[in-house]
Design a protein around this motif. Sequence first.
Motif, PDB file in Angstrom:
ATOM      1  N   ASN A  90      29.454 114.639  61.971  1.00  0.00           N
ATOM      2  CA  ASN A  90      28.563 115.773  62.229  1.00  0.00           C
ATOM      3  C   ASN A  90      28.325 116.576  60.950  1.00  0.00           C
ATOM      4  O   ASN A  90      27.239 117.108  60.737  1.00  0.00           O
ATOM      5  CB  ASN A  90      29.136 116.688  63.316  1.00  0.00           C
ATOM      6  CG  ASN A  90      29.250 116.011  64.679  1.00  0.00           C
ATOM      7  OD1 ASN A  90      30.026 116.423  65.528  1.00  0.00           O
ATOM      8  ND2 ASN A  90      28.482 114.942  64.902  1.00  0.00           N
ATOM      9  N   LYS A 132      27.896 111.610  68.770  1.00  0.00           N
ATOM     10  CA  LYS A 132      28.939 111.920  69.744  1.00  0.00           C
ATOM     11  C   LYS A 132      30.026 110.856  69.667  1.00  0.00           C
ATOM     12  O   LYS A 132      29.769 109.730  69.246  1.00  0.00           O
ATOM     13  CB  LYS A 132      28.360 111.907  71.175  1.00  0.00           C
ATOM     14  CG  LYS A 132      27.335 112.999  71.442  1.00  0.00           C
ATOM     15  CD  LYS A 132      26.580 112.733  72.735  1.00  0.00           C
ATOM     16  CE  LYS A 132      27.412 112.939  73.978  1.00  0.00           C
ATOM     17  NZ  LYS A 132      27.619 114.339  74.327  1.00  0.00           N
ATOM     18  N   THR A 173      32.604 112.944  74.549  1.00  0.00           N
ATOM     19  CA  THR A 173      32.498 112.413  75.912  1.00  0.00           C
ATOM     20  C   THR A 173      33.833 111.780  76.271  1.00  0.00           C
ATOM     21  O   THR A 173      34.354 110.979  75.502  1.00  0.00           O
ATOM     22  CB  THR A 173      31.389 111.343  76.019  1.00  0.00           C
ATOM     23  OG1 THR A 173      30.137 111.916  75.651  1.00  0.00           O
ATOM     24  CG2 THR A 173      31.280 110.799  77.437  1.00  0.00           C
ATOM     25  N   ASN A 178      29.744 117.219  71.670  1.00  0.00           N
ATOM     26  CA  ASN A 178      29.766 115.945  70.952  1.00  0.00           C
ATOM     27  C   ASN A 178      30.957 115.078  71.332  1.00  0.00           C
ATOM     28  O   ASN A 178      31.233 114.060  70.694  1.00  0.00           O
ATOM     29  CB  ASN A 178      29.747 116.183  69.443  1.00  0.00           C
ATOM     30  CG  ASN A 178      28.384 116.678  68.983  1.00  0.00           C
ATOM     31  OD1 ASN A 178      27.487 116.873  69.797  1.00  0.00           O
ATOM     32  ND2 ASN A 178      28.223 116.893  67.699  1.00  0.00           N
ATOM     33  N   CYS A 182      34.586 112.372  64.375  1.00  0.00           N
ATOM     34  CA  CYS A 182      33.247 112.759  64.807  1.00  0.00           C
ATOM     35  C   CYS A 182      32.821 114.052  64.116  1.00  0.00           C
ATOM     36  O   CYS A 182      31.660 114.203  63.729  1.00  0.00           O
ATOM     37  CB  CYS A 182      33.199 112.897  66.330  1.00  0.00           C
ATOM     38  SG  CYS A 182      31.530 113.142  66.951  1.00  0.00           S
TER      39      CYS A 182
END
Length: 279
Positions: free
Chosen positions: A110, A118, A152, A150, A106
């Motif tokens: 980004n 995310k 979960t 970012n 991730c």
Amino acid sequence: EAKATGKNRYVFYTAEEEGSAFKRLDLEKNMRNAIVNACNEFEVYYQPIVDVSKPDHPCMGAEALIRWNCESLGFISPTEFIPLAEYLGLINPIGDHVLLQSCRRCKHWNDSGHPEYKVNVNLSVVQLLRNDMAERVKNVLQRTGLNPGNLTLEVTESLAINDMTRMKRILGQIKELGVWVALDDFGTGYSSLNHIREMPIDVIKIDRCFIEDLGNDEFSDAFVRIVCELASVIGMKVCVEGMEHERQYEILKKMQIHMIQGFYFDKPMKVEDFEKKYL
Ligand code: C2E
Ligand code: MG
Ligand code: MG
Ligand code: MG
């Protein structure tokens, strides 16, 4: 014949099940082997999650889903080996591996023009109840440089009530880091609706079984509508999983849903395929 498997725990085997006991033993041996070999046989797939709160319904990231391609047993589904890994106490090293890989990935997204993407990572209850889980998550974020917002973490509600206090405490620590928490498979667990109000969570993921019959079953329609309404009152977002058809999409578009995930958009994909399409 009953065999003791631990303190006060008994497993009953019938002749028929002996075969599956051998299979389990084989799985166990191979799983331990895979972990010793740096988890190389485990591969993280990514299933896109779509943001339906924005006009053009863009991809907003992905859920990380583990795959095990065992050298000697072939492909084994996570629904088969995750529960066994939990039972054998092997879920922690596997879960640590998935968390690290996913956060690294991730961070790469980004840094490659998608600062908003995310990643969702499933946490087993066993992992979640580790006293130092929040500390571990913090370390992974520092190591990978991923923005906490970012990430979960998805947890399920299939927990005994007497574990709730501990679960809430650890989830609270995780949320303090700025990480989001999602309640996975909502509607299938044991907890009462009142729990969602007390739990420190950001997202409710409505289980696939309520999406399947959407438009054909009043109960499913009402359930999704009611969860959306409750969520908006307590300031949580709603994610729907398992959307396969246009028909379901049309219905969901009219509801207060924030995110949708399902085969209609994409199946879980190899990282290369996800990045080819969405990066
Ligand atoms: P989950 O967390 O609820 O993940 C969603 C599951 O639904 C995935 O199955 C996904 O492939 C499937 N799915 C998504 N969209 C659709 C759809 O439109 N139709 C249908 N029929 N299925 C859909 P998968 O990948 O087989 O994973 C099964 C479960 O295994 C996961 O359910 C999760 O509980 C567990 N799992 C997977 N990876 C991990 C992991 O890294 N750690 C832990 N602890 N559990 C994991
Ligand atoms: Mg999940
Ligand atoms: Mg899950
Ligand atoms: Mg789920």
